[in-house]
Scaffold this motif. Structure first.
Motif: not given
Length: 334
Positions: A76-80
């Motif tokens: 996923g996107e950073v921390f997502t």
């Protein structure tokens, strides 16, 4: 913010591109789906093992794709959390015809999106899938991001052990049962000394005063149990180990796998020093450290601090841990 970036919006794709170029003999990267799979595709007749989550925790999860560990990982996107379509793409990349195990850290987005991907796979006539949720952080039982405990360092140990079980030909039911058993036999606790900075945000996630540390910090910078005055490493080790030992009811004669993990901003020298203190505490309690892993294995960008994970291990778990593995992040054996 000082980072080696171009456009923060492109950081995940560009990092995955670099990973693929660095390890072409081990992995294949689908940049559109942001999924990393084994070079050569799934192994026919073998249970696929899949994990995923937000980027920024490298080498977890994409760095653990390869022989003896994961068959695919979605990023996923950073921390997502990865979206359901990414989880589904990872399932397809891992499907060798014997079913797929999804190892999912206990964060609300990860769990919901993985479950939705399972529903999509069923509607499309996909492979049988077993979902195993990892919730090992003993610091908190509920948080903004989770219902129940957060999933942290135990995930790395499960990826290795369950991956080895799948590699040796165990069935989907056997691999899932092993994963669920392991998920209930491990615990983690962390300490934060400094905050990460998410590239798209450009500012630290949290601020610690001089001489403070966050006990029980989460791997995204979530708050832990309390902020305390900085302690010597010996006392920090006790503050991390004792809650895990108590939670798992570890006793003299038990053996464990031990992970002393850096969060991205702590020198290896300090992590080895922490392992010395952790090992001494366990030794005094009569708990045998069967195997140890020390280093940056589940990071939080550049957060300073560390986590300690203990997994109660029988001889079969130790044997599976010792089995050969060849991934960008872990390699040993023939």
């Amino acid at each position: 913010m000082k980072k080696l970036l171009n456009d923060p919006a492109d950081v995940v794709v560009e990092a995955l591109t670099g990973m693929g170029l660095a390890h072409p003999n081990l992995i294949a990267v689908d940049l559109q789906a942001r999924v990393v799979g084994r070079r050569g595709g799934p192994v026919r007749g073998k249970v696929g093992v899949v994990a995923g989550g937000g980027s920024g925790h490298e080498p977890m999860h994409a760095g653990y794709v390869g022989t003896g560990m994961l068959d695919a990982a979605c990023c996923g996107e950073v921390f997502t959390s990865p979206v359901p379509e990414q989880w589904l793409a990872a399932v397809r990349a891992a499907d060798g015809g014997a079913g797929v195990v999804l190892l999912v850290k206990n964060y609300t987005g990860d769990v919901l999106n993985a479950d939705m991907a399972v529903e999509l796979a069923e509607l499309a006539g996909g492979p049988p899938i077993e979902v195993v949720v990892v919730a090992d952080d003993v610091a908190v039982r509920d948080s903004t991001w989770t219902a129940g405990r957060r999933g942290t360092g135990l995930t790395v140990l499960l990826e290795k052990v369950v991956g080895a079980a799948a590699q040796e030909g165990r069935s989907l039911q056997e691999c899932a049962a092993l994963a669920r058993s392991l998920a209930g036999r491990g615990g983690s606790m962390g300490v934060g000394l400094g905050s990460p900075t998410v590239p798209a945000g450009g500012a630290p996630t949290f601020v610690l005063a001089e001489g403070e540390m966050e006990l029980g910090v989460g791997i995204h910078g979530e708050p832990g149990r309390e902020r305390i005055a900085s302690l010597p490493a010996r006392e920090v080790a006790a503050a991390l180990v004792e809650p895990v030992v108590a939670d798992l009811d570890l006793r003299a004669g038990d053996q464990v796998l031990c992970l002393v993990n850096g969060l991205g901003g702590t020198p290896l020298m300090e992590l080895y020093l922490m392992h010395h203190e952790v090992h001494a505490l366990l030794d005094r309690a009569g708990i045998r450290v069967a195997r140890t892993l020390v280093g940056n294995y589940i990071t939080s960008l550049e957060m300073a601090g560390c986590t300690v994970t203990l997994l109660r291990a029988d001889d079969d778990v130790v044997r599976l841990w010792d089995a050969p593995v060849a991934t960008p992040g872990l390699r040993w054996g023939s």
